[in-house]
Design a protein around this motif. Structure first.
Motif, PDB file in Angstrom:
ATOM      1  N   GLY A 144       0.630  -1.213   0.097  1.00 19.02           N
ATOM      2  CA  GLY A 144       0.040  -0.103   0.020  1.00 19.02           C
ATOM      3  C   GLY A 144       0.735   1.309  -0.062  1.00 19.02           C
ATOM      4  N   GLU A 145       2.020   1.216  -0.753  1.00 21.86           N
ATOM      5  CA  GLU A 145       2.627   2.352  -0.669  1.00 21.86           C
ATOM      6  C   GLU A 145       2.186   3.362  -1.453  1.00 21.86           C
ATOM      7  OE1 GLU A 145       7.311   1.604  -0.803  1.00 21.86           O
ATOM      8  OE2 GLU A 145       6.741  -0.455  -0.635  1.00 21.86           O
ATOM      9  N   ASN A 146       2.773   4.651  -1.517  1.00 23.03           N
ATOM     10  CA  ASN A 146       2.244   5.702  -2.381  1.00 23.03           C
ATOM     11  C   ASN A 146       3.600   5.835  -3.535  1.00 23.03           C
ATOM     12  OD1 ASN A 146      -0.155   6.488  -1.297  1.00 23.03           O
ATOM     13  ND2 ASN A 146       1.132   7.865   0.221  1.00 23.03           N
ATOM     14  N   ILE A 147       3.095   5.872  -4.789  1.00 24.34           N
ATOM     15  CA  ILE A 147       4.076   6.009  -5.893  1.00 24.34           C
ATOM     16  C   ILE A 147       3.993   7.256  -6.645  1.00 24.34           C
ATOM     17  CG2 ILE A 147       4.931   4.634  -7.916  1.00 24.34           C
ATOM     18  CD1 ILE A 147       3.474   2.135  -7.101  1.00 24.34           C
ATOM     19  N   LEU A 148       5.194   7.546  -6.772  1.00 24.57           N
ATOM     20  CA  LEU A 148       5.175   8.963  -7.447  1.00 24.57           C
ATOM     21  C   LEU A 148       5.754   8.946  -8.730  1.00 24.57           C
ATOM     22  CD1 LEU A 148       4.581  12.233  -7.447  1.00 24.57           C
ATOM     23  CD2 LEU A 148       7.044  12.377  -6.592  1.00 24.57           C
ATOM     24  N   ASP A 193       7.080  15.322   1.669  1.00 24.89           N
ATOM     25  CA  ASP A 193       6.057  15.903   2.183  1.00 24.89           C
ATOM     26  C   ASP A 193       4.668  15.231   1.980  1.00 24.89           C
ATOM     27  OD1 ASP A 193       8.037  17.716   2.940  1.00 24.89           O
ATOM     28  OD2 ASP A 193       7.370  19.206   1.467  1.00 24.89           O
ATOM     29  N   ASN A 194       4.494  14.295   1.252  1.00 24.07           N
ATOM     30  CA  ASN A 194       3.417  13.757   0.679  1.00 24.07           C
ATOM     31  C   ASN A 194       3.509  12.222   0.739  1.00 24.07           C
ATOM     32  OD1 ASN A 194       1.492  15.996  -0.513  1.00 24.07           O
ATOM     33  ND2 ASN A 194       3.598  16.310  -1.238  1.00 24.07           N
ATOM     34  N   ASP A 195       4.247  11.685   1.646  1.00 29.77           N
ATOM     35  CA  ASP A 195       4.537  10.388   1.904  1.00 29.77           C
ATOM     36  C   ASP A 195       4.717   9.421   0.751  1.00 29.77           C
ATOM     37  OD1 ASP A 195       4.588   8.356   3.872  1.00 29.77           O
ATOM     38  OD2 ASP A 195       2.465   8.014   3.866  1.00 29.77           O
ATOM     39  N   PHE A 196       5.295   9.771  -0.138  1.00 27.04           N
ATOM     40  CA  PHE A 196       5.719   8.750  -1.405  1.00 27.04           C
ATOM     41  C   PHE A 196       7.042   8.141  -0.990  1.00 27.04           C
ATOM     42  CE2 PHE A 196       3.103  11.669  -3.419  1.00 27.04           C
ATOM     43  CZ  PHE A 196       2.193  11.140  -4.225  1.00 27.04           C
ATOM     44  N   SER A 197       6.974   6.741  -0.968  1.00 27.04           N
ATOM     45  CA  SER A 197       8.061   5.985  -0.909  1.00 27.04           C
ATOM     46  C   SER A 197       8.859   5.542  -1.968  1.00 27.04           C
ATOM     47  CB  SER A 197       7.853   4.986   0.252  1.00 27.04           C
ATOM     48  OG  SER A 197       6.764   4.219  -0.144  1.00 27.04           O
TER      49      SER A 197
END
Length: 563
Positions: free
Chosen positions: A76-80, A131-135
């Protein structure tokens, strides 16, 4: 122009192909010139197959990239999805983000601001990710030289996957995976993918793990074909296959954003040249004049009404870009004439208020005018930024490398690059660049050349011949549109200069009983040669002219000369 007639080819090879394919000698010669010498090679050339795409896992680090994305999805990670602001970068971001979002919601996009952040991976972009919790950041069309920035992200617990096609430096960034077929240790069979092409190989690898086939990815190929055309990579090998099927998608089932663009220009069937000159500049204009985010938004939009609004906005950016480009080109040409630098082996111009978004286009125009390796500088913050363009056969990237003592950073390709430097180094850099080019360039390269495939008689140009010729498309680097020449032509007496400013030439040429209408864009100054009553020779490409519903063959002139 220097006219270069293609070297003679073995008659044996040509005759073998004539017999094997039952085509005429002219077609066989054009094929052999392109390295097509057998029935199987001809079949691959005329009927590209998606089955011939290479296994994406042949690319170094592909398995690592896929595993890291699968881990991000499962946890469930955030992807940029991060990409450059040009056509290759924005299409790459649209491609990757829309594919990932088809099965995973936690995906966002980031395009750096051309003016505030500059080219490639930026510290500001990494701070945005933190800042927006993308790992996880997937960087496309950039990153292969971002050693310090990837290290900076790593300190913040952010991983990088890099999909790039630019030449790496001596050291690679310490990313989870660096996908770049130009890596010395990468054995991927095709080295000339664009950034979007490398991104496509990654989604192809992800899709295979999900049990999807290439057919499930077809609708993404319009983006890949656009990037291939706009980034001027060779349209050979895998690029030919991707461009061929991408064009089919654009012409049969274009994405909503493309539909919105095409409605404005009222164009129905697009060639790769149309993609380069119609779609490409509009996508590019967003990043040049405002922000590349606008292009990505249009490319991923599925609502036609919203897409129409975005397309109208981008059309305005394109108009603004044209005006800025025209004005700056005039100012740059005046600067060269005033400084009397036409005898230099390079063209280097600078004005601090020139729009950074169009200096690359201006550099291309100056290269066309003076045919020299060219740099156009402007002020960017407290630095100077430049776009470099080169002439055929000269590696401007290598030349810049030799001037690196005066450059802060640079990157790019053989024929196009970008750089920044401190203003105090400008004169030293300019002198060094002139010295490097003057000492290394073959003087022949400073005269534009015209590569001619074959000498034809007008009687050879038939509708059947043109029908087969059209199947050589998509054209581009490595598979150039054939240029022909014909001697002993006369003009029928109706030749004239046309266009608003009378800069184009329209003539009707005759050889024996055969006649063809010819158009020469920007060739009004050749009217005296064509209309003198004396025989002359012409170099041209064959195309179609449509007028009031009637389609006829015409010759698009490249040059004319006295017999």
């Amino acid at each position: 122009m220097r006219w270069n007639l293609a070297p003679k080819i073995s008659e044996e090879k040509i005759n073998a192909l004539v017999n094997e394919l039952t085509v005429d000698k002219t077609i066989a010669t054009l094929l052999v010139q392109r390295g097509v010498e057998t029935f199987q090679q001809a079949k691959d050339f005329f009927r590209p197959s998606l089955d011939d795409l290479h296994d994406p896992f042949l690319m170094k680090d592909m398995e690592l990239a896929v595993q890291r994305i699968e881990k991000a999805v499962s946890e469930g990670e955030n992807i940029l999805v991060y990409g450059d602001y040009d056509v290759d970068g924005t299409t790459s971001v649209a491609l990757m983000s829309s594919y990932l979002k088809s099965f995973y919601p936690n995906v966002a996009t980031y395009i750096p601001d051309r003016y505030a952040e500059g080219y490639g991976v930026s510290y500001k972009g990494i701070d945005f990710a933190e800042d927006n919790d993308f790992s996880l950041i997937i960087a496309l069309d950039c990153g292969v030289k971002a050693i310090e920035k990837v290290a900076y992200a790593s300190e913040k617990g952010i991983d990088f996957i890099i999909c790039d096609h630019h030449r790496p430096g001596a050291e690679l960034p310490k990313a989870v995976a660096v996908l770049d077929p130009k890596r010395d240790d990468c054995e991927y069979p095709f080295k000339e993918l664009c950034g979007c092409g490398v991104g496509f190989k990654l989604i192809q690898a992800l899709a295979s793990k999900k049990g999807q086939t290439i057919d499930d990815l077809l609708l993404y190929l319009d983006l890949v074909a656009t990037a291939i055309g706009a980034d001027i990579v060779p349209i050979t090998g895998e690029n030919r296959i991707l461009a061929y099927f991408g064009l089919k998608v654009i012409n049969s089932n274009p994405r909503t954003g493309y539909k919105a663009i095409l409605r404005q220009v009222k164009k129905e069937v697009l060639t790769i040249t149309d993609v380069v000159f119609i779609i490409g500049p509009r996508i590019n204009a967003a990043g040049r004049m405002k922000h590349g985010n606008h292009a990505v938004t249009l490319l991923v939009e599925t609502d036609i009404n919203k897409a129409a609004i975005w397309a109208a906005e981008i059309e305005q950016f394109n108009q603004d870009r044209r005006e800025a480009d025209k004005r700056i080109t005039i100012e740059a040409l005046k600067q060269i004439e005033t400084n009397n630098e036409q005898d230099c082996k390079t063209t280097v111009v600078f004005q601090e208020d020139w729009h950074k978004g169009v200096i690359g286009i201006v550099a291309s125009r100056l290269t066309e005018t003076y045919y020299r390796p060219t740099l156009v500088f402007t002020k960017s913050g407290d630095k100077l930024a430049a776009s470099a363009r080169s002439v055929t056969g000269f590696d401007v990237y290598n030349a810049l490398e030799e001037c690196s003592e005066f450059i802060e950073q640079f990157g790019g390709h053989k024929y196009a690059a970008g750089l920044t430097l401190d203003e105090s180094n400008f004169e030293n850099f300019k002198n060094k660049f002139e010295e490097v080019v003057a000492n290394s360039i073959d003087p022949k390269l400073l005269q534009p050349e015209l590569n001619i495939s074959l000498q034809l008689d007008l009687a050879d140009i038939t509708p059947k011949f043109y029908r087969i010729l059209k199947q050589f498309a998509p054209f581009g680097p490595g598979n150039a549109t054939p240029v022909f020449m014909t001697s002993n032509l006369t003009e029928t007496g109706y030749g004239k200069c046309v266009g608003e400013d009378k800069t184009h030439l329209r003539i009707t040429v005759k050889q024996g009983i055969q006649q063809f209408v010819c158009i020469g864009f920007g060739m009004g100054d050749k009217k005296d040669i064509a209309c003198s009553g004396q025989p002359f020779k012409a170099a041209y490409v064959i195309d179609e002219n449509e007028w009031q519903g009637n389609v006829s063959l015409q010759l698009r002139l490249k040059d004319i000369a006295e017999q």
